[in-house]
Design a protein around this motif. Structure first.
Motif, mmCIF file in Angstrom:
data_model
loop_
_atom_site.group_PDB
_atom_site.id
_atom_site.type_symbol
_atom_site.label_atom_id
_atom_site.label_comp_id
_atom_site.label_asym_id
_atom_site.label_seq_id
_atom_site.Cartn_x
_atom_site.Cartn_y
_atom_site.Cartn_z
ATOM 1 N N UNK A 1 3.282 10.465 4.632
ATOM 2 C CA UNK A 1 2.392 9.504 5.248
ATOM 3 C C UNK A 1 3.096 8.433 4.513
ATOM 4 N N UNK A 2 2.892 7.968 3.407
ATOM 5 C CA UNK A 2 3.308 7.171 2.735
ATOM 6 C C UNK A 2 4.230 6.013 3.158
ATOM 7 N N UNK A 3 5.920 7.137 3.018
ATOM 8 C CA UNK A 3 6.664 6.411 3.955
ATOM 9 C C UNK A 3 6.912 5.804 5.475
ATOM 10 N N UNK A 4 6.583 7.764 5.626
ATOM 11 C CA UNK A 4 6.552 7.711 7.412
ATOM 12 C C UNK A 4 5.538 5.851 8.136
ATOM 13 N N UNK A 5 4.516 6.141 7.089
ATOM 14 C CA UNK A 5 3.754 5.487 8.024
ATOM 15 C C UNK A 5 3.092 4.201 7.393
ATOM 16 N N UNK A 6 3.454 3.856 5.862
ATOM 17 C CA UNK A 6 3.211 2.341 5.387
ATOM 18 C C UNK A 6 4.567 1.460 4.994
ATOM 19 N N UNK A 7 5.538 2.120 5.207
ATOM 20 C CA UNK A 7 6.512 2.128 4.733
ATOM 21 C C UNK A 7 8.113 1.513 6.066
ATOM 22 N N UNK A 8 8.241 2.963 6.925
ATOM 23 C CA UNK A 8 8.942 2.625 8.048
ATOM 24 C C UNK A 8 8.432 2.237 9.560
ATOM 25 N N UNK A 9 6.777 2.407 9.053
ATOM 26 C CA UNK A 9 6.207 1.658 10.549
ATOM 27 C C UNK A 9 5.900 0.093 10.430
ATOM 28 N N UNK A 10 5.675 -0.637 9.160
ATOM 29 C CA UNK A 10 5.307 -2.033 9.479
ATOM 30 C C UNK A 10 6.647 -2.320 9.226
ATOM 31 N N UNK A 11 7.885 -1.806 8.573
ATOM 32 C CA UNK A 11 9.005 -2.574 8.347
ATOM 33 C C UNK A 11 9.270 -2.703 9.821
ATOM 34 N N UNK B 1 0.817 -1.541 -0.228
ATOM 35 C CA UNK B 1 -0.279 0.116 -0.137
ATOM 36 C C UNK B 1 1.208 1.387 0.019
ATOM 37 N N UNK B 2 2.153 1.565 0.771
ATOM 38 C CA UNK B 2 2.534 2.170 0.655
ATOM 39 C C UNK B 2 3.448 2.822 -0.371
ATOM 40 N N UNK B 3 3.519 1.522 -1.850
ATOM 41 C CA UNK B 3 4.764 2.430 -2.464
ATOM 42 C C UNK B 3 3.261 2.551 -4.027
ATOM 43 N N UNK B 4 2.506 2.066 -3.553
ATOM 44 C CA UNK B 4 0.780 2.714 -4.412
ATOM 45 C C UNK B 4 0.759 3.965 -3.494
ATOM 46 N N UNK B 5 0.286 4.307 -2.395
ATOM 47 C CA UNK B 5 0.788 5.843 -2.597
ATOM 48 C C UNK B 5 1.597 6.512 -2.871
ATOM 49 N N UNK B 6 2.209 5.616 -2.863
ATOM 50 C CA UNK B 6 3.555 6.850 -3.238
ATOM 51 C C UNK B 6 3.415 7.506 -4.563
ATOM 52 N N UNK B 7 3.249 6.164 -5.217
ATOM 53 C CA UNK B 7 3.331 6.146 -6.729
ATOM 54 C C UNK B 7 1.732 8.434 -7.435
ATOM 55 N N UNK B 8 0.248 7.391 -6.209
ATOM 56 C CA UNK B 8 -0.161 8.205 -6.561
ATOM 57 C C UNK B 8 0.143 9.779 -6.251
ATOM 58 N N UNK B 9 0.871 9.628 -4.651
ATOM 59 C CA UNK B 9 1.126 11.009 -4.608
ATOM 60 C C UNK B 9 2.752 11.837 -5.419
ATOM 61 N N UNK B 10 3.369 10.843 -5.901
ATOM 62 C CA UNK B 10 3.859 11.824 -6.995
ATOM 63 C C UNK B 10 3.631 12.570 -8.041
ATOM 64 N N UNK B 11 2.727 11.885 -8.136
ATOM 65 C CA UNK B 11 1.988 12.319 -10.019
ATOM 66 C C UNK B 11 1.151 13.199 -9.789
ATOM 67 N N UNK B 12 0.709 13.569 -8.171
ATOM 68 C CA UNK B 12 0.068 14.706 -8.006
ATOM 69 C C UNK B 12 1.036 15.546 -6.835
ATOM 70 N N UNK B 13 1.884 15.494 -6.711
ATOM 71 C CA UNK B 13 2.803 16.702 -6.211
ATOM 72 C C UNK B 13 2.525 15.988 -5.071
ATOM 73 N N UNK B 14 1.979 15.656 -4.739
ATOM 74 C CA UNK B 14 1.214 15.845 -3.225
ATOM 75 C C UNK B 14 2.462 15.221 -1.922
ATOM 76 N N UNK B 15 3.092 16.620 -1.969
ATOM 77 C CA UNK B 15 3.980 16.361 -0.244
ATOM 78 C C UNK B 15 3.454 14.973 1.521
ATOM 79 N N UNK B 16 2.365 15.748 1.359
ATOM 80 C CA UNK B 16 1.870 14.926 2.693
ATOM 81 C C UNK B 16 1.578 13.604 2.545
ATOM 82 N N UNK B 17 1.164 13.812 1.338
ATOM 83 C CA UNK B 17 0.480 12.258 0.761
ATOM 84 C C UNK B 17 1.789 11.599 1.360
#
Lengths: 406, 406
Positions: free
Chosen positions: B274-284, B255-271
């Motif tokens: 969240x993608x990196x900290x909460x859906x990557x770092x945390x579950x790792x 889900x983290x990299x799905x969100x990151x892709x979505x965020x990148x395509x839209x320049x959404x810094x906040x998302x």
């Protein structure tokens, strides 16, 4: 084997049964809604309040059987809990069968307060519902309850032998009807349960069903009598692929003692021999892990790796079934190697599954014998296989030792 | 990290992708009926001929994606196999949806010659059917096929957002509708797939769906942002019991990299954060086994033992998802510890899953890292997670190294 050794086994088994009963009496009763918590952690803490109907029914049955047949368990608190469990089941477990008719199915899982969570499209919830109500009615003398159990049994037999459509599973062109060994095994178990002590008419009625079940179970002996397979076609041919090649040694061993009991009651020497040689010795030889000890959960008869992720794990219940099977076989045939088999499984089981600290048995070990899941009760592990095994082994040992005394 | 290190990773990943593609080209094609065998043993032998629809669809998609976007895979045999797979799917995978209407579902499993074996009451077979047809239509230019994929997508969105009754699962009073994270994840993936390069109208249409999916996925971040939970209520509250506490670290990372892709395509810094900290770092951090290495399959957020027998096993696909997630995150944020994470997962994965002898990856290891199931393909493991991971990592590394060159 010496009488002392058998005495030692009996003592350990008796103590273990007491400890197991105490564990469930202490931790599993829902005094607010009735019924039993079955998701119970290592030390007794309830970690989920869902009530699995298989396990509700099994616990009612086991409590009643202990209450009815063993003096030290003829205790009001046990009867009381069984009644509360039975009331919970009758009140909440039945759901409309979904075939548009008037028949009932049983849910697979309920919330703590009895709302249906899931209904399986198989017969097993109903089987344990019947088992519970029948045994409870023997204790309480409730003939309504007895009749309800028998009525659901009739429905069950129709689903299995006449028309499965009421179970709600649509037929699939690529998945022709097959015989899962669990189905005739459960029906045989229920036929024994329902006919016991009910007179000649009930006996005759269930005798025909029992014979049909035995024939169906024997069809699972395949490949020229060299392997018991979990699923075969309805006319007893091997199925293609993984499904057809699947073996479950513990399940074959359970079928073994079901068959042996059936054979013993009828003096059927040939069936007795088949039960012991083909449904006990064979699955034991194929299923015992020579490297780490214990019985594999699943095997592929051609030696492929099973696709079940848990295939190499050591589960408590196949070992319970093996203990009952080999001790019962020994008590009938008195062949020393049957007692050796029992001893082998006994040593593995008591040293690996039994928890000396908090009581009860762990259920799931790695292939190497390490505890992989440390709870004592879960969606499929309740108050059933361990106490049934200990109860039956204690009684068989009582019988063996009494005869040795004479 | 040095350019040399990134070059070394790319070289290994590129070679590995070639080997994996070769394995499936060699062993999985059913030249008689079309489609793909997916039950393939350690050395390439087909041990079951069943055709799992998820895996048929995924293999078509992966072949087409490789064919379409990577020069060295733009080969006639790959296109030919993808077309045969697509034809098999279109011919056999669709079955009436059972709601009495005109809509279709997809079977979960077919016989070798295309007869339906099993239909799941979920949306995932349909998802992979759509994925396959859409990507194949991009290669062949078949607008009928494209339209069919879009039509089934509309049906899917109705099942998820409006009325699930066509899926055939009866509502249960004790099991209120919940949001399994897989559902918005799959829809987000499909929204990206279907809108790519299809012009402004398609973009707008799927933009709304994508935003809805992102919001749904974010609802799985629970407990004040300290845990990603697999299932939550539809309005984003924690569910009771084991179901509510279940975590699947590999799934959160995906889900983290799905969100990151979505965020990148839209320049959404906040998302992105969240993608990196909460859906990557945390579950790792929560999911990595400090003792033996590798990611646990399931965890309970309160530290109870999960009831899934395989909870402590190390599966290939969570590691694939972690590799994509951390390398993609590094390529966006350039934070060195993200590349350290990637390196850690890379080292574990290549030393444990990759089979130097016969190619492809093992799928299922014990907690300790021993191969527990030695097949290369099974009911849930096909030509998808490994090649998708290697493909994406290779492309990200291409991109990183190209920028470093400049």
């Amino acid at each position: 084997m010496s009488v002392e050794k058998l005495e030692e086994y009996r003592e350990r088994i008796r103590t273990e049964l007491d400890r197991v009963v105490d564990f469930w009496l202490k931790h599993s009763h829902d005094t607010q809604h009735g019924g039993f918590f079955t998701c119970i952690g290592r030390e007794g803490k309830v970690y989920d309040e869902l009530k699995y109907v298989w396990l509700q029914g099994r616990q009612v049955w086991m409590y009643c059987r202990l209450y009815r047949t063993m003096e030290r368990f003829h205790r009001p608190e046990i009867l009381q809990a069984a009644k509360a469990g039975g009331a919970f089941l009758r009140k909440f477990a039945r759901v409309p069968s979904g075939d548009g008719g008037s028949s009932w199915k049983c849910a697979f899982c309920l919330t703590r307060d009895g709302k249906a969570v899931k209904v399986q499209r198989t017969i097993f919830s109903e089987c344990f519902y019947i088992l519970a109500l029948n045994e409870l009615s023997r204790v309480t003398g409730d003939t309504d309850m007895q009749a309800e159990a028998e009525q659901m049994m009739e429905q069950l037999v129709v689903w299995v032998r006449v028309d499965p459509s009421g179970l709600g599973r649509p037929p699939m062109p690529g998945d022709p009807p097959a015989d899962a060994m669990a189905v005739p095994m459960m029906l045989l178990c229920l036929a024994q349960q329902l006919s016991e002590g009910r007179g000649r008419e009930a006996e005759r009625k269930y005798e025909e069903l029992g014979a049909w079940c035995v024939q169906r179970i024997l069809q699972h002996l395949q490949r020229g009598g060299t392997a018991v397979l979990e699923s075969v076609s309805l006319d007893g041919a091997e199925l293609p692929g993984c499904q057809g090649r699947l073996q479950n040694p513990g399940h074959a061993l359970e079928a073994g003692w079901f068959l042996l009991q059936h054979a013993a009651a009828r003096g059927d020497q040939q069936l007795q021999r088949t039960a012991v040689d083909k449904f006990m010795e064979l699955p034991f030889q194929q299923g015992w892990d020579q490297q780490h000890g214990g019985l594999f959960y699943f095997l592929d008869v051609d030696g492929f790796c099973p696709t079940q992720l848990e295939w190499s794990m050591k589960l408590w219940w196949p070992h319970c079934e093996a203990l009952v099977a080999f001790l019962m076989a020994y008590s009938r045939l008195k062949e020393p190697q049957l007692l050796d088999r029992f001893t082998q499984v006994y040593q593995y089981s008591f040293s690996h599954f039994s928890d000396a600290e908090s009581g009860e048995w762990f259920g799931y070990l790695t292939q190497e014998g390490k505890v992989a899941l440390d709870f004592k009760g879960g969606p499929f592990k309740g108050f059933f296989h361990v106490p049934r095994c200990l109860y039956m082994c204690e009684r068989i040992l009582d019988d063996l030792l009494e005869k040795k005394d004479r």
